[in-house]
Design an enzyme around this catalytic site. Structure first.
Site, PDB file in Angstrom:
ATOM      1  N   TYR A   1       2.917  24.902 -19.468  1.00  8.61           N
ATOM      2  CA  TYR A   1       4.171  24.916 -18.707  1.00  8.61           C
ATOM      3  C   TYR A   1       5.280  24.156 -19.429  1.00  8.61           C
ATOM      4  O   TYR A   1       5.067  23.043 -19.910  1.00  8.61           O
ATOM      5  CB  TYR A   1       3.972  24.269 -17.333  1.00  8.61           C
ATOM      6  CG  TYR A   1       3.083  25.050 -16.405  1.00  8.61           C
ATOM      7  CD1 TYR A   1       3.341  26.398 -16.115  1.00  8.61           C
ATOM      8  CD2 TYR A   1       1.994  24.439 -15.792  1.00  8.61           C
ATOM      9  CE1 TYR A   1       2.522  27.102 -15.243  1.00  8.61           C
ATOM     10  CE2 TYR A   1       1.178  25.144 -14.911  1.00  8.61           C
ATOM     11  CZ  TYR A   1       1.446  26.471 -14.647  1.00  8.61           C
ATOM     12  OH  TYR A   1       0.643  27.161 -13.793  1.00  8.61           O
TER      13      TYR A   1
ATOM     14  N   LYS B   1     -15.697  -0.474  -4.074  1.00  2.27           N
ATOM     15  CA  LYS B   1     -14.597   0.242  -3.411  1.00  2.27           C
ATOM     16  C   LYS B   1     -14.132   1.420  -4.267  1.00  2.27           C
ATOM     17  O   LYS B   1     -14.494   1.519  -5.445  1.00  2.27           O
ATOM     18  CB  LYS B   1     -13.429  -0.730  -3.206  1.00  2.27           C
ATOM     19  CG  LYS B   1     -12.824  -1.211  -4.527  1.00  2.27           C
ATOM     20  CD  LYS B   1     -11.785  -2.310  -4.342  1.00  2.27           C
ATOM     21  CE  LYS B   1     -11.233  -2.750  -5.686  1.00  2.27           C
ATOM     22  NZ  LYS B   1     -10.334  -3.916  -5.553  1.00  2.27           N
TER      23      LYS B   1
ATOM     24  N   MET C   1      -2.699  21.842 -13.190  1.00  2.00           N
ATOM     25  CA  MET C   1      -3.559  21.397 -12.088  1.00  2.00           C
ATOM     26  C   MET C   1      -5.037  21.498 -12.458  1.00  2.00           C
ATOM     27  O   MET C   1      -5.834  20.624 -12.114  1.00  2.00           O
ATOM     28  CB  MET C   1      -3.285  22.208 -10.816  1.00  2.00           C
ATOM     29  CG  MET C   1      -4.072  21.669  -9.629  1.00  2.00           C
ATOM     30  SD  MET C   1      -3.864  22.579  -8.105  1.00  2.00           S
ATOM     31  CE  MET C   1      -2.211  22.151  -7.632  1.00  2.00           C
TER      32      MET C   1
ATOM     33  N   ARG D   1      -0.137 -11.065  -1.609  1.00  2.00           N
ATOM     34  CA  ARG D   1      -0.517  -9.748  -1.097  1.00  2.00           C
ATOM     35  C   ARG D   1      -1.205 -10.051   0.228  1.00  2.00           C
ATOM     36  O   ARG D   1      -0.540 -10.509   1.146  1.00  2.00           O
ATOM     37  CB  ARG D   1      -1.407  -9.050  -2.133  1.00  2.00           C
ATOM     38  CG  ARG D   1      -1.463  -7.554  -1.974  1.00  2.00           C
ATOM     39  CD  ARG D   1      -2.280  -6.882  -3.067  1.00  2.00           C
ATOM     40  NE  ARG D   1      -3.700  -7.273  -3.027  1.00  2.00           N
ATOM     41  CZ  ARG D   1      -4.624  -6.839  -3.888  1.00  2.00           C
ATOM     42  NH1 ARG D   1      -4.291  -6.011  -4.878  1.00  2.00           N
ATOM     43  NH2 ARG D   1      -5.887  -7.208  -3.772  1.00  2.00           N
TER      44      ARG D   1
HETATM   45  C1  PLP Z   1     -10.900  -4.873  -6.488  1.00  2.00           C
HETATM   46  C2  PLP Z   1     -11.158  -6.259  -6.136  1.00  2.00           C
HETATM   47  C3  PLP Z   1     -12.048  -7.044  -6.884  1.00  2.00           C
HETATM   48  C4  PLP Z   1     -12.645  -6.600  -8.181  1.00  2.00           C
HETATM   49  O1  PLP Z   1     -11.660  -6.679  -9.172  1.00  2.00           O
HETATM   50  P1  PLP Z   1     -11.986  -6.346 -10.699  1.00  2.00           P
HETATM   51  O2  PLP Z   1     -10.754  -6.696 -11.433  1.00  2.00           O
HETATM   52  O3  PLP Z   1     -12.279  -4.883 -10.739  1.00  2.00           O
HETATM   53  O4  PLP Z   1     -13.163  -7.148 -11.066  1.00  2.00           O
HETATM   54  C5  PLP Z   1     -12.353  -8.310  -6.404  1.00  2.00           C
HETATM   55  N1  PLP Z   1     -11.783  -8.774  -5.278  1.00  2.00           N
HETATM   56  C6  PLP Z   1     -10.896  -8.056  -4.564  1.00  2.00           C
HETATM   57  C7  PLP Z   1     -10.276  -8.631  -3.359  1.00  2.00           C
HETATM   58  C8  PLP Z   1     -10.533  -6.788  -4.974  1.00  2.00           C
HETATM   59  O5  PLP Z   1      -9.642  -6.085  -4.266  1.00  2.00           O
END
Ligand code: PLP
Length: 384
Positions: free
Chosen positions: A263, A33, A311, A131
């Site tokens: 800046y 991801k 930036m 969550r």
């Molecule tokens: C991002 C994520 C992982 C991986 O987590 P890491 O700490 O990067 O190994 C695994 N499961 C879910 C649901 C995640 O959102």
């Protein structure tokens, strides 16, 4: 080299997956991801599969569909699906879909009926992260719905899963209680006739530290990119960081003592000095909180950003060292005299995850090195 570039060592990703595989009997889902935590989702996925991962974790359906379009035919799990999202393409492409609610399951069932093909479903139980996932009280109804849809062939319950809140804190009591809650949820599901092939709970930290959480499948993310989930100073576990970041010095010039830099003039030179301008800024994913703190290796020395991150540019105070235009500044490198993602995380008050994901998903072109037959070694390619 490009004006600024991210180099991604695909062999390091393959190696890291192999290291993880050596620590578990479970299958490995490489989590790609967030554009592969900034390393490039598709090349990272390819390298992870070369290292022995058999699953890909994709978070959004868009990411999963991108993996399918790139030719990945193995199991891909998408776990962040908003209500009302079009799921038919996902079902038609055999993307594994997660839900923790009866409403979500109803939508998956509707998509499966529309497509005329069983949907591959993972049911998520909230074991304490609070969550995503089903609340414990709602779980029996959810698995009941799933059992019915599985019985009539509308869905296949491929997995039951959950996610840790404190896996990066060794021995944290929440880890044991989440694992126990997970086992309890599996029992409830079994009593309702739901016994999926893949039970999964472990992220990188749990994959590296809690064998009792591995079950049938582990879901490492950060570790496959060679970074420790335990932060700076933690054990390295034989992992090799895959990302390095470099940029060419645009110009270097002598400036007088007492001169304000960038800046707001939040930095002033202590004496007559050479300043170097490096063409990277917050549009490139450099945290603005790295102002006056971010580490940069330049002219063979570790230095700090002088003044605010702009930036597109940062300034580095190089003292009397012979730094000139065209020299290479290393923002993330080997750790031996060069900064690491962990050094950046410490400087910015964040975690290595955010550092690589931001730098890697913004404007800096990526160059891939190493990799399998589809990525011949030595043929540096800039990603689209
Ligand atoms: C991002 C994520 C992982 C991986 O987590 P890491 O700490 O990067 O190994 C695994 N499961 C879910 C649901 C995640 O959102």
């Amino acid at each position: 080299m490009e004006q600024a570039e991210i180099r991604v060592q695909l062999d390091a990703i393959s190696h890291n997956v192999q290291e993880l595989k050596g620590r578990t009997t479970a299958d490995v889902m490489a989590v790609v991801k967030g554009d592969g935590y900034g390393h490039g989702m598709v090349p990272a996925a390819r390298a992870a599969i070369a290292g022995g991962a058999t699953w890909l974790g994709a978070c959004t359906l868009d990411e999963a569909m991108t993996l399918r379009a790139a030719g990945f035919t193995g199991p891909v799990l998408a776990w962040l699906l908003a209500p009302g999202l079009q799921l038919q393409d996902g079902v038609a492409s055999d993307v594994d879909l997660s839900t923790g609610t009866r409403g979500g399951l109803t939508e998956i069932i509707a998509a499966a009926k529309a497509v005329g093909r069983p949907a591959r479903v993972h049911l998520k139980i909230d074991t304490g992260l609070t969550r995503g996932g089903s609340a414990r009280d709602d779980w029996p109804d959810l698995v009941d719905d799933a059992a019915k849809a599985a019985a009539d062939g509308t869905i296949t319950v491929v997995g039951i899963w959950s996610h840790f809140a404190n896996a990066d804190v060794l021995g944290h009591p929440a880890n044991a209680s989440q694992r126990a809650a997970f086992a309890e949820a599996l029992d409830v599901a079994e009593r309702h006739g739901v016994t999926p092939q893949f039970r999964h709970l472990a992220n990188s930290a749990a994959t590296l530290s809690r064998a009792d959480s591995h079950f049938d499948l582990v879901r490492p993310g950060i570790a496959i990119y060679g970074l420790s989930p335990f932060g700076p100073g933690g054990e390295r576990f034989g992992l090799v960081p895959a990302m390095s970041v470099r940029a060419t010095v645009l110009l270097a010039k002598r400036v007088p003592a007492g001169q304000g830099i960038s800046y707001g003039h939040t930095y002033r030179t202590g004496q007559r000095t050479t300043v170097a301008v490096v063409p990277l800024g917050y549009a490139d994913g450099i945290m603005r909180s790295a102002s006056n703190r971010g580490p940069v290796s330049l002219g063979g020395r570790l230095r700090r950003i002088a003044g605010r991150v702009c930036m597109d540019q940062i300034v580095v105070d190089c003292g009397d060292d012979a730094v000139t235009a065209g020299d290479v500044a290393v923002l993330i490198g080997s750790g031996r005299g060069e900064p690491t993602a962990d050094d950046w995380a410490e400087a910015c008050g964040t975690i290595n995850y955010e550092i690589v994901t931001r730098m890697g998903s913004a404007r800096i072109p990526r160059v891939y090195e190493g990799g399998g037959p589809e990525d011949p070694p030595g043929r540096g390619r800039v990603s689209p």
